[in-house]
Design an enzyme around this catalytic site. Structure first.
Site, PDB file in Angstrom:
ATOM      1  N   ASP A  91      -0.900 -10.450   9.857  1.00 18.35           N
ATOM      2  CA  ASP A  91      -1.669 -11.675   9.656  1.00 18.35           C
ATOM      3  C   ASP A  91      -0.966 -12.517   8.605  1.00 18.35           C
ATOM      4  OD1 ASP A  91      -2.225 -10.516   7.238  1.00 18.35           O
ATOM      5  OD2 ASP A  91      -4.401 -10.562   7.438  1.00 18.35           O
ATOM      6  N   ASP A 100      -6.263 -15.196  12.092  1.00 13.12           N
ATOM      7  CA  ASP A 100      -4.873 -15.388  11.691  1.00 13.12           C
ATOM      8  C   ASP A 100      -4.040 -14.154  11.974  1.00 13.12           C
ATOM      9  OD1 ASP A 100      -6.137 -13.806   9.844  1.00 13.12           O
ATOM     10  OD2 ASP A 100      -5.045 -14.603   8.107  1.00 13.12           O
TER      11      ASP A 100
END
Length: 850
Positions: free
Chosen positions: A715, A758
């Site tokens: 991420d 993300d």
């Protein structure tokens, strides 16, 4: 003022008003022939009289001199305008009768007038001008100069020329017109005589009587011009008009004697001598016909005469001439040649009959689908209608011979169906060779004619075409010579077109029967391709079924993507010559894309755009795959010497292209929808659902092939902080930039997906832990390079650096779920250890133990 001057002045004043009125009346009708010339003549006479009057009554010499100079305008213009009017009035000269040309005659007069105005400088018109001593009123005493007498001679030449024109016209005119010419002659003689007497001084006039003579000549001119209605037609020119009429005009008195005729009448009567004075019934052809209608005015008499074997048709009208008391004093015969009109009428009648024949033939062959029956019915109808001695239709065979298919006629010339002759031999062969209609007015002397027996008639032969190809010829022969003209040729050409249309219809019916089974196959293929939503399956089905069902040796199908055609499937082509990609500007396929129409190349050796993918190919058909007029691709069939392509194949492939295009479009839409369902909208990478499907398949494949499989999950560091600081648009831009970073490092068979928020995941098939770790390091380096801040070791930069977890199957897990969990935990551990780093799943147990 003396009494004689006073009386003369009053008369001149009245005369000026009279002439002005005549001029005004003429110029009101200025558009009509001769009116302007006559009006200008009256104006010139008015100027002459008016300024002579002023010369008399004005008491001062300068004023008298000015009047005399302006007087010369009327004096110098009257003679040329008189001659011009004579030319216009009588019509004796066509050239001078054209509007505007008579004014060329006024050039000398204009010069005389200008010289009069400038006489003070040269003295050529007059040497001196003076008033009589002791008298204020009266004309000037003038000593004329040489130029005056020169222009006087020119003026009288004009006057006498006009008089001569009237005199000649007077002698040539019939009695009814001589009154008019006599009136005109009288008017000019009066004025000319008065002027000559004054100039010659035979009688010593104190005053010039010329202007006063206008009181007689002007009214005479007006009577001659107005009384006889000359504004509408110049009657003096009537003999010229009648003489040049093409209609015959004969004038007969009450005793039936010919009194006058025009040349056309003399030619019609066939007499070279003057027939004037003869009894009309002794001169007329078919006098009894005229006697029956002689007392019936304005009744039309139809006549038909033969001259040198040619028929001529006439219409005659008898016009009765009566006096005011209705007493008959003569007749006028007007004979109009209507031969041309009659010929046109007869031709129209004949054409109508020919059209009726064409309609009849059309009805007779409309219900037939048999070629021989259509041809025989057509020939029978032609013979029944026109009674030709022989009529036949010969067909061009494959070996270049002409074979009689249908024959009929009122006579037997010895020919039967099946008779064959060479192309170029005989009228039939010659017509087929030149592919144009041929008329032979005399077959006996025709260089192309041949027959079993001797014949002396005429023949007509027209070609029959099927599309642009010659089918055969239609031949008719008559026992009469010159029996055929262009109208007959047009009729038979139209008949040949009808026959051609019927043959085409029969051919279509025959082909429909022959291809009934083939169309069933087309339907089966259509159902098969429409039932599939996989493009490759559709392509393979099309090329395989076309080869199997129709015997095509070379079949390929291409899909259009942007400016290139990409090969979808093919059969029959050697692998080393395959064209996998074709630009839309190249080859027959490119032309098909551009025109959106099927292209049929019968001989590829003459096609410069042909792209050869097999040296055995001789012909090509390329059909566009259209969906709502949008080209999706092309279906391409090529034939060798064993399988020759024809127009029927074009029709077949065109019919098949519709359902294929529909199936291709459905498959493309299905693929697009499927791709959209498996794709993340923001990053453009695969979504979580796609990741799980592909990862499951790759784990199964790894187990089956005993290959390693690695999974990376990472991420973006501190992404919430980045989002809160820069907002949602900047967030989406970072997600897209991260996706591009991944794509730039992916291998061909790797898969990248947005795992959620993300988080991103990358599936690396056939990759061990070491390779996955190296891949993760490249991602980490690329991410660090994307920020302007200098990232510290194990400390991330918000929105840019990555926390990466790496897991490998089957070392770190032996199931798909286990592999996902291992990679996810490794990614979490990388974040816990400070971010901006890579953590391997195999180190999880070690850290937990510690």
């Amino acid at each position: 003022m003396q009494t004689n001057l006073l009386v003369f002045s009053y008369c001149l004043g009245f005369l000026v008003i009279l002439i002005a009125g005549i001029a005004y009346r003429s110029l009101l009708e200025w558009r009509k022939p001769g009116a302007r010339t006559f009006g200008l003549l009256m104006l010139a006479m008015m100027v002459w009289a008016a300024f002579y009057l002023l010369e008399i009554v004005l008491p001062f010499l300068p004023l008298k001199i000015i009047s005399r100079k302006i007087l010369y305008l009327g004096m110098s213009m009257s003679p040329p305008l008189w001659l011009g009017f004579a030319l216009r009035y009588t019509g004796i000269s066509n050239w001078w009768s054209l509007r505007g040309r008579v004014f060329l005659l006024t050039i000398p007069g204009a010069i005389a007038f200008v010289m009069g105005l400038t006489n003070d400088r040269h003295g050529l018109i007059w040497h001196s001008l003076s008033m009589e001593s002791g008298r204020a009123y009266g004309p000037l005493e003038i000593e004329f100069g040489p130029v005056f007498w020169l222009f006087t001679v020119i003026a009288y030449l004009y006057i006498f020329s006009g008089m001569l024109i009237y005199f000649i016209t007077h002698l040539r005119s019939p009695k009814i017109f001589r009154t008019q010419t006599g009136i005109m002659l009288a008017g000019v003689i009066i004025t000319s005589a008065a002027n000559l007497l004054f100039l010659s001084k035979v009688i010593p006039f104190e005053l010039d009587p010329t202007p006063l003579s206008f009181s007689l000549s002007a009214p005479l001119f007006a009577i001659g011009f107005f009384h006889f209605g000359l504004f509408n037609l110049f009657p003096i020119a009537a003999p010229v008009i009648i003489k040049n009429l093409r209609d015959a005009i004969i004038v007969v008195d009450y005793q039936n004697h010919i009194t006058d005729m025009n040349p056309a009448a003399a030619e019609w009567l066939g007499t070279k001598e003057n027939a004037v004075g003869l009894n009309i019934f002794d001169a007329l052809p078919d006098p009894n016909v005229f006697k029956q209608k002689w007392d019936s005015p304005d009744e039309v008499i139809k006549l038909r005469q033969f001259n040198k074997g040619k028929a001529a048709c006439f219409e005659a009208v008898i016009i009765h001439l009566r006096r005011d008391n209705q007493e008959l004093f003569g007749r006028v015969l007007v004979i109009h040649d209507i031969t041309q009109e009659q010929d046109l009428l007869e031709a129209e009648v004949r054409r109508s009959a020919q059209l009726s024949l064409l309609e009849e033939v059309g009805r007779q062959i409309a219900d037939s689908f048999d070629e021989k029956e259509i041809l025989q019915r057509s020939i029978d109808a032609v013979v029944d209608r026109f009674g030709y001695a022989e009529a036949a239709i010969s067909k061009l065979t494959a070996d270049g011979m002409l074979e009689i298919i249908a024959i009929a006629g009122t006579q037997d010339f010895g020919y039967r169906p099946g008779y064959r002759q060479e192309l170029g031999k005989g009228i039939i062969g010659h017509t087929a060779a030149i592919r144009k209609t041929y008329i032979s007015p005399h077959v006996a002397s025709d260089p192309y004619y041949f027959s079993i027996g001797e014949h002396y008639g005429s023949a007509l032969c027209v070609p029959i075409f099927r599309d642009k190809d010659l089918f055969g010829v239609l031949y008719v022969e008559s026992v009469e010579s010159n029996a055929f003209d262009e109208e007959d040729a047009t009729t038979l050409e139209t008949l040949a077109n009808q026959v051609s249309a019927s043959l085409h219809r029969a051919s279509l019916y025959s082909r429909a029967q022959e291809h009934l089974l083939a169309m069933s196959t087309v339907q089966a293929v259509s159902r098969l391709v429409i039932s599939s939503l996989d493009l490759q399956t559709i392509f393979e089905t099309v090329v395989t079924e076309l080869k199997k069902s129709f015997g095509y040796t070379h079949v390929s199908i291409y899909l259009l993507k942007e400016d290139f055609l990409h090969l979808g499937a093919q059969v029959g082509y050697p692998q080393e010559l395959l064209l996998h990609k074709i630009h839309i500007s190249q080859g027959v396929s490119g032309r098909t894309i551009k025109t959106k129409t099927a292209q049929f190349i019968e001989d590829t050796s003459f096609e410069p755009a042909f792209l050869r993918a097999d040296n055995e190919v001789h012909s090509e058909i390329c059909v566009p795959l259209l969906k709502e007029n949008v080209v999706l691709g092309t279906l391409n069939v090529e034939g060798d010497a064993k399988r020759v392509l024809t127009r029927e194949d074009v029709d077949l492939l065109t019919a098949l292209s519709g359902p294929i295009a529909l199936a291709v479009d459905n498959a493309r839409l299905h693929a697009q929808v499927k791709e959209m369902a498996m794709t993340d909208a923001v990053s453009g990478l695969s979504n979580r659902h796609a990741l799980e499907e592909i990862l499951a398949a790759e784990v199964e494949r790894s187990i089956r092939l005993q290959h390693p499989l690695s999974l990376i999950i990472f991420d973006i560091d501190s992404f919430k902080e980045y989002n809160d600081k820069w907002g949602h648009p900047a967030r989406d831009d970072r997600l897209k930039a991260t996706a591009d970073l991944i794509r730039n490092n992916l291998r061909k068979y790797d898969l990248a997906a947005r795992y959620g928020g993300d988080e991103f995941a990358i599936v690396l098939p056939n990759t061990e832990e070491k390779g996955a770790f190296e891949f993760a390091k490249r991602l980490q380096s690329a991410a660090r390079a994307s920020t302007t801040d200098i990232p510290l070791e194990n400390k991330g930069v918000s929105g840019h650096t990555l926390s990466i977890g790496v897991a490998t199957f089957p070392i770190d897990a032996n199931t798909m779920a286990g592999l996902l969990l291992a990679a996810d935990h490794a990614e979490i551990m990388a974040k816990r250890l400070g971010k901006n780093q890579i953590f391997l799943a195999r180190d999880l147990n070690h850290n937990e133990a510690a």
